[in-house]
Design a protein around this motif. Sequence first.
Motif, PDB file in Angstrom:
ATOM      1  N   TYR A 197       0.841  -1.091  -0.081  1.00 46.40           N
ATOM      2  CA  TYR A 197       0.123   0.144   0.081  1.00 46.40           C
ATOM      3  C   TYR A 197       0.886   1.359   0.069  1.00 46.40           C
ATOM      4  CZ  TYR A 197      -3.160   3.670   1.724  1.00 46.40           C
ATOM      5  OH  TYR A 197      -3.808   4.905   1.912  1.00 46.40           O
ATOM      6  N   ASN A 198       1.977   1.516   0.684  1.00 47.67           N
ATOM      7  CA  ASN A 198       2.590   2.553   1.075  1.00 47.67           C
ATOM      8  C   ASN A 198       3.567   2.450  -0.285  1.00 47.67           C
ATOM      9  OD1 ASN A 198       2.000   3.040   3.595  1.00 47.67           O
ATOM     10  ND2 ASN A 198       3.647   1.806   4.519  1.00 47.67           N
ATOM     11  N   ALA A 199       3.902   1.439  -1.041  1.00 52.53           N
ATOM     12  CA  ALA A 199       4.655   1.520  -2.375  1.00 52.53           C
ATOM     13  C   ALA A 199       3.898   2.100  -3.465  1.00 52.53           C
ATOM     14  CB  ALA A 199       5.216   0.446  -2.653  1.00 52.53           C
ATOM     15  N   LEU A 200       2.638   1.775  -3.335  1.00 56.26           N
ATOM     16  CA  LEU A 200       1.598   2.282  -4.331  1.00 56.26           C
ATOM     17  C   LEU A 200       1.437   3.623  -4.149  1.00 56.26           C
ATOM     18  CD1 LEU A 200      -0.234   1.721  -6.684  1.00 56.26           C
ATOM     19  CD2 LEU A 200      -2.299   1.285  -4.864  1.00 56.26           C
ATOM     20  N   GLN A 201       1.217   4.203  -3.013  1.00 54.87           N
ATOM     21  CA  GLN A 201       0.768   5.567  -2.679  1.00 54.87           C
ATOM     22  C   GLN A 201       2.060   6.326  -3.034  1.00 54.87           C
ATOM     23  OE1 GLN A 201      -2.503   4.819  -2.437  1.00 54.87           O
ATOM     24  NE2 GLN A 201      -2.491   6.790  -1.374  1.00 54.87           N
ATOM     25  N   GLN A 202       2.895   5.953  -2.926  1.00 51.81           N
ATOM     26  CA  GLN A 202       4.408   6.603  -3.508  1.00 51.81           C
ATOM     27  C   GLN A 202       4.512   6.671  -4.731  1.00 51.81           C
ATOM     28  OE1 GLN A 202       8.099   5.000  -1.498  1.00 51.81           O
ATOM     29  NE2 GLN A 202       9.334   6.811  -2.265  1.00 51.81           N
ATOM     30  N   ALA A 203       4.304   5.571  -5.655  1.00 49.48           N
ATOM     31  CA  ALA A 203       4.527   5.741  -6.988  1.00 49.48           C
ATOM     32  C   ALA A 203       3.378   6.652  -7.778  1.00 49.48           C
ATOM     33  CB  ALA A 203       4.237   4.142  -7.583  1.00 49.48           C
ATOM     34  N   LEU A 204       2.368   6.320  -6.944  1.00 53.54           N
ATOM     35  CA  LEU A 204       1.188   7.530  -7.599  1.00 53.54           C
ATOM     36  C   LEU A 204       1.498   8.974  -7.200  1.00 53.54           C
ATOM     37  CD1 LEU A 204      -1.933   5.543  -6.569  1.00 53.54           C
ATOM     38  CD2 LEU A 204      -0.986   5.961  -8.901  1.00 53.54           C
ATOM     39  N   GLN A 205       2.666   9.388  -6.458  1.00 59.68           N
ATOM     40  CA  GLN A 205       2.750  10.763  -6.224  1.00 59.68           C
ATOM     41  C   GLN A 205       3.209  11.415  -7.254  1.00 59.68           C
ATOM     42  OE1 GLN A 205       2.517  12.633  -3.293  1.00 59.68           O
ATOM     43  NE2 GLN A 205       1.329  10.783  -2.655  1.00 59.68           N
ATOM     44  N   SER A 206       3.745  10.868  -8.312  1.00 62.38           N
ATOM     45  CA  SER A 206       4.460  11.405  -9.633  1.00 62.38           C
ATOM     46  C   SER A 206       3.317  11.384 -10.781  1.00 62.38           C
ATOM     47  CB  SER A 206       5.754  10.613  -9.810  1.00 62.38           C
ATOM     48  OG  SER A 206       5.207   9.129 -10.262  1.00 62.38           O
ATOM     49  N   HIS A 207       2.260  11.014 -10.278  1.00 58.17           N
ATOM     50  CA  HIS A 207       1.014  11.047 -11.038  1.00 58.17           C
ATOM     51  C   HIS A 207       0.026  11.955 -11.085  1.00 58.17           C
ATOM     52  CE1 HIS A 207       2.624   8.183 -13.949  1.00 58.17           C
ATOM     53  NE2 HIS A 207       3.070   7.446 -13.009  1.00 58.17           N
ATOM     54  N   GLN A 208       0.065  13.206 -11.202  1.00 59.88           N
ATOM     55  CA  GLN A 208      -0.872  14.104 -10.820  1.00 59.88           C
ATOM     56  C   GLN A 208      -1.574  14.762 -11.934  1.00 59.88           C
ATOM     57  OE1 GLN A 208      -1.515  14.904  -7.636  1.00 59.88           O
ATOM     58  NE2 GLN A 208       0.220  13.421  -7.107  1.00 59.88           N
ATOM     59  N   GLU A 209      -1.836  14.082 -12.975  1.00 61.06           N
ATOM     60  CA  GLU A 209      -2.546  14.281 -14.382  1.00 61.06           C
ATOM     61  C   GLU A 209      -3.841  14.768 -14.049  1.00 61.06           C
ATOM     62  OE1 GLU A 209       0.815  11.365 -15.398  1.00 61.06           O
ATOM     63  OE2 GLU A 209      -0.722  11.553 -13.930  1.00 61.06           O
ATOM     64  N   GLU A 210      -4.370  15.679 -14.776  1.00 60.20           N
ATOM     65  CA  GLU A 210      -5.711  16.250 -14.587  1.00 60.20           C
ATOM     66  C   GLU A 210      -6.223  16.474 -16.136  1.00 60.20           C
ATOM     67  OE1 GLU A 210      -8.154  19.725 -12.365  1.00 60.20           O
ATOM     68  OE2 GLU A 210      -6.039  19.233 -12.202  1.00 60.20           O
ATOM     69  N   SER A 211      -7.307  15.969 -16.532  1.00 57.20           N
ATOM     70  CA  SER A 211      -8.170  16.226 -17.670  1.00 57.20           C
ATOM     71  C   SER A 211      -8.877  17.515 -17.554  1.00 57.20           C
ATOM     72  CB  SER A 211      -9.130  15.204 -17.928  1.00 57.20           C
ATOM     73  OG  SER A 211      -9.849  15.209 -18.929  1.00 57.20           O
ATOM     74  N   PRO A 212      -8.772  18.280 -18.604  1.00 51.15           N
ATOM     75  CA  PRO A 212      -9.774  19.433 -18.283  1.00 51.15           C
ATOM     76  C   PRO A 212     -11.449  19.301 -18.675  1.00 51.15           C
ATOM     77  CG  PRO A 212      -8.702  19.321 -20.754  1.00 51.15           C
ATOM     78  CD  PRO A 212      -8.228  18.407 -19.881  1.00 51.15           C
ATOM     79  N   ILE A 213     -11.713  17.877 -18.978  1.00 49.43           N
ATOM     80  CA  ILE A 213     -13.131  17.465 -19.178  1.00 49.43           C
ATOM     81  C   ILE A 213     -13.557  16.910 -17.841  1.00 49.43           C
ATOM     82  CG2 ILE A 213     -14.714  16.281 -20.579  1.00 49.43           C
ATOM     83  CD1 ILE A 213     -12.646  16.794 -22.813  1.00 49.43           C
ATOM     84  N   LEU A 214     -12.699  15.965 -17.613  1.00 49.66           N
ATOM     85  CA  LEU A 214     -12.856  14.825 -16.459  1.00 49.66           C
ATOM     86  C   LEU A 214     -12.329  15.104 -15.243  1.00 49.66           C
ATOM     87  CD1 LEU A 214     -12.929  11.896 -18.920  1.00 49.66           C
ATOM     88  CD2 LEU A 214     -14.888  12.881 -18.087  1.00 49.66           C
ATOM     89  N   GLY A 215     -11.734  16.069 -15.090  1.00 49.57           N
ATOM     90  CA  GLY A 215     -10.795  16.346 -13.562  1.00 49.57           C
ATOM     91  C   GLY A 215      -9.819  15.245 -13.363  1.00 49.57           C
ATOM     92  N   LYS A 216      -9.451  15.121 -12.323  1.00 49.95           N
ATOM     93  CA  LYS A 216      -8.127  14.565 -11.724  1.00 49.95           C
ATOM     94  C   LYS A 216      -8.562  13.159 -11.764  1.00 49.95           C
ATOM     95  CE  LYS A 216      -6.608  17.989  -8.754  1.00 49.95           C
ATOM     96  NZ  LYS A 216      -6.179  18.422  -7.313  1.00 49.95           N
ATOM     97  N   PHE A 217      -7.344  12.201 -12.039  1.00 50.92           N
ATOM     98  CA  PHE A 217      -7.298  10.623 -11.690  1.00 50.92           C
ATOM     99  C   PHE A 217      -7.143  10.632 -10.655  1.00 50.92           C
ATOM    100  CE2 PHE A 217      -4.475   7.663  -9.911  1.00 50.92           C
ATOM    101  CZ  PHE A 217      -4.884   6.463 -10.818  1.00 50.92           C
ATOM    102  N   HIS A 218      -8.038   9.552  -9.884  1.00 53.21           N
ATOM    103  CA  HIS A 218      -8.278   9.217  -8.442  1.00 53.21           C
ATOM    104  C   HIS A 218      -8.087   7.739  -8.306  1.00 53.21           C
ATOM    105  CE1 HIS A 218      -9.738  13.008  -7.164  1.00 53.21           C
ATOM    106  NE2 HIS A 218     -10.628  13.111  -8.120  1.00 53.21           N
ATOM    107  N   ASN A 219      -7.301   7.363  -7.219  1.00 56.14           N
ATOM    108  CA  ASN A 219      -7.328   5.890  -6.721  1.00 56.14           C
ATOM    109  C   ASN A 219      -7.675   6.085  -5.326  1.00 56.14           C
ATOM    110  OD1 ASN A 219      -6.208   3.032  -6.828  1.00 56.14           O
ATOM    111  ND2 ASN A 219      -5.043   3.624  -5.293  1.00 56.14           N
ATOM    112  N   SER A 220      -8.437   4.933  -5.048  1.00 52.86           N
ATOM    113  CA  SER A 220      -8.905   4.973  -3.665  1.00 52.86           C
ATOM    114  C   SER A 220      -8.788   3.482  -3.023  1.00 52.86           C
ATOM    115  CB  SER A 220     -10.267   5.356  -3.231  1.00 52.86           C
ATOM    116  OG  SER A 220     -10.467   6.682  -3.690  1.00 52.86           O
ATOM    117  N   VAL A 221      -8.038   3.082  -2.069  1.00 55.74           N
ATOM    118  CA  VAL A 221      -8.215   1.617  -1.415  1.00 55.74           C
ATOM    119  C   VAL A 221      -9.485   1.748  -0.442  1.00 55.74           C
ATOM    120  CG1 VAL A 221      -7.006   0.018   0.246  1.00 55.74           C
ATOM    121  CG2 VAL A 221      -5.707   1.320  -1.562  1.00 55.74           C
TER     122      VAL A 221
END
Length: 383
Positions: free
Chosen positions: A206-230
């Motif tokens: 879980y901690n490794a996944l959260q860290q890997a996702l820190q570098s992915h802050q992409e956002e769509s002008p139409i659909l908003g931000k990418f989200h991941n929830s455990v």
Amino acid sequence: MNQEEKLKLLSDLIGVPSVNGREREVALILQSFLKSHGITAHLIDYDTDRSNLIASYGDKKTPVLGFSGHMDVVTANEKEWQSFPFALTAVGDHLIGRGTADQKAGVAAQAIALAELADAHAKLNGQVRLLFTVGEEVGEYGAQQLTELGYADDLSGLVISEPSSQDVWYANQGSIDYTVVSTGKTSHSSMPDLGVNALDNLVTFYNALQQALQSHQEESPILGKFHNSVTTFHAGDQVNTIPNHAELQGNARTIPEFDNTAFIALITNAVNRLNESSSMNLGLTINFNKMPVVSGKDSPLVHQTVDIAQEITGKNLQVIGMVGTTDSSEFIKAKTHFPIIVYGPGITQQAHQPNEFVSKRAYFQSIDVYRELAKRFLNKAND
């Protein structure tokens, strides 16, 4: 058709508790209704008591405008409801019942629009096709089946009647459900070195996944931000025993800028890297994988729907993207490309809620919108 007949069809549909099943009962009601208006509807079986419905009206085989909705609903806790959830209850302008907003009012409205076209012997330069599906709430199973059988391959446009607050949606986020299982070795908690703690290893993941996702802050002008929830986390069954099994489940909401392929690659790499350690034994399962959809904002289907809906409702419609997923994630896999929109009478925020309702006025208006859209879209397509 008069308003009482329109309300009766919706009431009949709400009366079937099609919670992750029993869609065949809903389909049979619709089939009988359409037959009474001279329209033959075919049932496409998915499983026991689960059938999709296909029907069409028109003078020519092409072009084809699809109307689609799902016949399943989510569960309802009666203790949270002020009325019985599987009976249509009218309170002022509110029509209350499980599935009114999501999505049986839209399904009924599309079926009634087709029936009214048939009753009027409307001349269409093409055909309208109903594609009513099973299992949208749990996997879009019906849309997948109908797409694989080719029922979407000749579409020129598709209108999905999810509750859109009478706005027009032309895009939606994707969705991925996944499970990660950690396998360890049981031992007494007084001798932890003799075991392998599956929970500790899952926390490491879980901690490794959260860290890997820190570098992915992409956002769509139409659909908003990418989200991941455990969203779920389970391990162990006794306090003095090192757990040999632990698992979590999560949901990712994807956008074109960071899509399903990219997220699955990221989470797979995280599992594989950790499994390089001899103490790690992680397994990844992708349970649900639906791509984001972005259709044409300036398509004739969008413009015609907006024009007609504004004429009928007097409302200034928004043309926007949505954060949820719909059957469109399966229908886009058809062999041809066509515009897809979501337009439905329900209020978006009412989906899955206790005391779910749809506006009676919006329900009646949506019937008129679908009927007039069918005529305008098909006639304009042949100009």
